[in-house]
Design a protein around this motif. Structure first.
Motif, PDB file in Angstrom:
ATOM      1  N   ALA A  63       4.849  15.163  -6.760  1.00  0.00           N
ATOM      2  CA  ALA A  63       3.890  15.265  -5.663  1.00  0.00           C
ATOM      3  C   ALA A  63       2.966  14.052  -5.611  1.00  0.00           C
ATOM      4  O   ALA A  63       2.729  13.469  -4.545  1.00  0.00           O
ATOM      5  N   ILE A  64       2.449  13.638  -6.766  1.00  0.00           N
ATOM      6  CA  ILE A  64       1.565  12.475  -6.806  1.00  0.00           C
ATOM      7  C   ILE A  64       2.346  11.214  -6.443  1.00  0.00           C
ATOM      8  O   ILE A  64       1.836  10.319  -5.756  1.00  0.00           O
ATOM      9  N   GLY A  65       3.596  11.120  -6.897  1.00  0.00           N
ATOM     10  CA  GLY A  65       4.423   9.966  -6.554  1.00  0.00           C
ATOM     11  C   GLY A  65       4.639   9.844  -5.060  1.00  0.00           C
ATOM     12  O   GLY A  65       4.557   8.743  -4.485  1.00  0.00           O
ATOM     13  N   ILE A  66       4.901  10.958  -4.382  1.00  0.00           N
ATOM     14  CA  ILE A  66       5.088  10.930  -2.925  1.00  0.00           C
ATOM     15  C   ILE A  66       3.813  10.480  -2.231  1.00  0.00           C
ATOM     16  O   ILE A  66       3.848   9.727  -1.238  1.00  0.00           O
ATOM     17  N   VAL A  67       2.668  10.896  -2.757  1.00  0.00           N
ATOM     18  CA  VAL A  67       1.385  10.515  -2.151  1.00  0.00           C
ATOM     19  C   VAL A  67       1.195   9.007  -2.181  1.00  0.00           C
ATOM     20  O   VAL A  67       0.692   8.416  -1.212  1.00  0.00           O
ATOM     21  N   TYR A  68       1.621   8.346  -3.262  1.00  0.00           N
ATOM     22  CA  TYR A  68       1.344   6.922  -3.423  1.00  0.00           C
ATOM     23  C   TYR A  68       2.481   6.017  -2.967  1.00  0.00           C
ATOM     24  O   TYR A  68       2.366   4.787  -3.071  1.00  0.00           O
ATOM     25  N   ILE A  69       3.565   6.575  -2.452  1.00  0.00           N
ATOM     26  CA  ILE A  69       4.630   5.731  -1.908  1.00  0.00           C
ATOM     27  C   ILE A  69       4.123   4.849  -0.767  1.00  0.00           C
ATOM     28  O   ILE A  69       4.412   3.637  -0.737  1.00  0.00           O
ATOM     29  N   PRO A  70       3.372   5.362   0.222  1.00  0.00           N
ATOM     30  CA  PRO A  70       2.887   4.479   1.292  1.00  0.00           C
ATOM     31  C   PRO A  70       1.986   3.359   0.799  1.00  0.00           C
ATOM     32  O   PRO A  70       1.984   2.263   1.389  1.00  0.00           O
ATOM     33  N   VAL A  71       1.229   3.603  -0.256  1.00  0.00           N
ATOM     34  CA  VAL A  71       0.342   2.559  -0.785  1.00  0.00           C
ATOM     35  C   VAL A  71       1.162   1.387  -1.308  1.00  0.00           C
ATOM     36  O   VAL A  71       0.895   0.214  -0.971  1.00  0.00           O
ATOM     37  N   PHE A  72       2.180   1.667  -2.114  1.00  0.00           N
ATOM     38  CA  PHE A  72       3.028   0.596  -2.637  1.00  0.00           C
ATOM     39  C   PHE A  72       3.831  -0.062  -1.529  1.00  0.00           C
ATOM     40  O   PHE A  72       4.073  -1.275  -1.582  1.00  0.00           O
ATOM     41  N   ALA A  73       4.252   0.702  -0.538  1.00  0.00           N
ATOM     42  CA  ALA A  73       4.999   0.119   0.576  1.00  0.00           C
ATOM     43  C   ALA A  73       4.145  -0.893   1.333  1.00  0.00           C
ATOM     44  O   ALA A  73       4.605  -1.988   1.677  1.00  0.00           O
ATOM     45  N   ARG A  74       2.902  -0.557   1.589  1.00  0.00           N
ATOM     46  CA  ARG A  74       2.014  -1.469   2.319  1.00  0.00           C
ATOM     47  C   ARG A  74       1.711  -2.729   1.513  1.00  0.00           C
ATOM     48  O   ARG A  74       1.724  -3.848   2.051  1.00  0.00           O
ATOM     49  N   VAL A  75       1.404  -2.547   0.231  1.00  0.00           N
ATOM     50  CA  VAL A  75       1.085  -3.705  -0.610  1.00  0.00           C
ATOM     51  C   VAL A  75       2.290  -4.643  -0.721  1.00  0.00           C
ATOM     52  O   VAL A  75       2.160  -5.871  -0.599  1.00  0.00           O
ATOM     53  N   THR A  76       3.473  -4.073  -0.935  1.00  0.00           N
ATOM     54  CA  THR A  76       4.678  -4.891  -1.069  1.00  0.00           C
ATOM     55  C   THR A  76       5.006  -5.600   0.238  1.00  0.00           C
ATOM     56  O   THR A  76       5.348  -6.793   0.241  1.00  0.00           O
ATOM     57  N   ARG A  77       4.915  -4.896   1.341  1.00  0.00           N
ATOM     58  CA  ARG A  77       5.218  -5.510   2.639  1.00  0.00           C
ATOM     59  C   ARG A  77       4.287  -6.688   2.921  1.00  0.00           C
ATOM     60  O   ARG A  77       4.724  -7.760   3.355  1.00  0.00           O
ATOM     61  N   ALA A  78       2.993  -6.500   2.676  1.00  0.00           N
ATOM     62  CA  ALA A  78       2.039  -7.577   2.927  1.00  0.00           C
ATOM     63  C   ALA A  78       2.335  -8.797   2.061  1.00  0.00           C
ATOM     64  O   ALA A  78       2.231  -9.943   2.521  1.00  0.00           O
ATOM     65  N   SER A  79       2.716  -8.565   0.816  1.00  0.00           N
ATOM     66  CA  SER A  79       3.034  -9.679  -0.067  1.00  0.00           C
ATOM     67  C   SER A  79       4.319 -10.377   0.339  1.00  0.00           C
ATOM     68  O   SER A  79       4.415 -11.616   0.310  1.00  0.00           O
ATOM     69  N   VAL A  80       5.324  -9.601   0.759  1.00  0.00           N
ATOM     70  CA  VAL A  80       6.602 -10.180   1.162  1.00  0.00           C
ATOM     71  C   VAL A  80       6.451 -10.996   2.443  1.00  0.00           C
ATOM     72  O   VAL A  80       7.075 -12.055   2.596  1.00  0.00           O
ATOM     73  N   LEU A  81       5.625 -10.547   3.356  1.00  0.00           N
ATOM     74  CA  LEU A  81       5.405 -11.301   4.598  1.00  0.00           C
ATOM     75  C   LEU A  81       4.859 -12.700   4.311  1.00  0.00           C
ATOM     76  O   LEU A  81       5.148 -13.647   5.057  1.00  0.00           O
TER      77      LEU A  81
END
Length: 313
Positions: free
Chosen positions: A173-191
């Motif tokens: 449950a906690i992992g699902i909550v923080y998936i969007p956080v890691f997705a946003r951070v990774t996307r911003a860095s990859v851009l």
């Protein structure tokens, strides 16, 4: 000409003699340089040492705990801290010190599993969204936005309502909550990395997308992800304690810091130690993860890293 030998020319000063580091000296590994800079940050260094100690306590919990987590001694119930029981005993006579030690393994295991789930899935989503862009970015990030719109605790409670309480489901449950956080951070860095010269050069010579992602994009986009991992570990431990406090996380009689807080709140007026010591364990762990994350952010930021390296000289 006198026939005398000419004096030998004086050796030219080397780069080292002139105070300039020799270019032939082997370059210091980046990870060693990072650890060296991190060690110069007192808050990060102390936090890292305390976290290492907490992890070792969690690993060797059974060897360090004086008694079992559920050994009941009615005659010793609600004893204040003493030499025999450093953290006192609870309403069933169980040793709080042993339960705090054994609870470290439960709380940290849930925290690490939750962040591992969020790190793998979220980073993969952010990597694909940032690298390919266009409709891939739109679809993936809109899904992340929908997850991000839910309050974190409410989303975790909803997952546990479907899956049922327990340590494993709490980590999920906690992992699902923080998936969007890691997705946003990774996307911003990859851009910021995908249009660099070395990525475009590799693409021009025919490198595959998989090679570009694994050899060039991900390694150079990793520093913000590492920092986010440390910060998310703090919130994961805190979220596990909150869910266990509400009765949705770790179930009794298993020891958990949040569950011990819930059990001790009814005795707060007559036995303060029941809630104080588990609360201090949560406080110190979360604080250390946050301070370590701040130190990693300073060290892994290229501009701040240059300033720190220059100051060290």
């Amino acid at each position: 000409m006198t026939g005398q030998p000419l004096p030998e020319p004086a050796p030219s000063p080397t780069a080292t003699d002139a105070g300039i580091p020799s270019t032939q000296r082997a370059a210091r590994p980046r990870w060693r340089e990072t650890l060296g800079l991190l060690a110069r940050n007192p808050a990060a260094a102390v936090s890292g040492a305390l976290l290492l100690l907490i992890v070792l306590v969690a690993v060797f919990d059974e060897a360090l705990a004086p008694t079992g987590p559920n050994e009941i001694s009615v005659e010793d119930r609600l004893q204040p801290p003493s030499l025999e029981h450093p953290f006192g005993t609870d309403d069933l006579g169980r040793d709080i010190f042993s339960r705090v030690i054994l609870g470290a393994a439960v709380s940290l295991r849930v925290g690490f599993l939750a962040v591992a789930v969020a790190l793998v899935i979220g980073s993969l989503i952010g990597l694909l969204a940032g690298f390919y862009g266009r409709w891939v970015d739109d679809v993936l990030m809109r899904i992340m936005d929908m997850l991000f719109a839910f309050p974190a605790v409410l989303l975790a409670i909803a997952v546990l309502a479907v899956r049922g309480p327990g340590s494993g489901n709490t980590a999920l449950a906690i992992g699902i909550v923080y998936i969007p956080v890691f997705a946003r951070v990774t996307r911003a860095s990859v851009l910021g990395v995908r249009e660099e010269v070395y990525v475009r050069a590799s693409r021009s010579v025919g490198a595959s997308d998989l090679r570009l992602l694994t050899r060039h994009v991900l390694p150079n986009a990793a520093p913000p992800i590492i920092v986010q991992t440390s910060i998310s570990l703090a919130f994961a431990v805190l979220a596990e304690a909150a869910l266990s406090f509400l009765g949705l996380g770790t179930q009794p009689p298993n020891p958990s810091w949040g569950l011990m807080l819930a059990e001790g709140r009814g005795f707060i007026d007559i036995a303060w130690w029941l809630a104080f010591f588990p609360g201090m364990a949560i406080f110190l762990t979360v604080l250390c993860f946050n301070l370590l994350g701040d130190g990693l952010r300073d060290v892994l930021d290229p501009r701040q890293r240059t300033l720190m390296a220059g100051g060290a000289r």
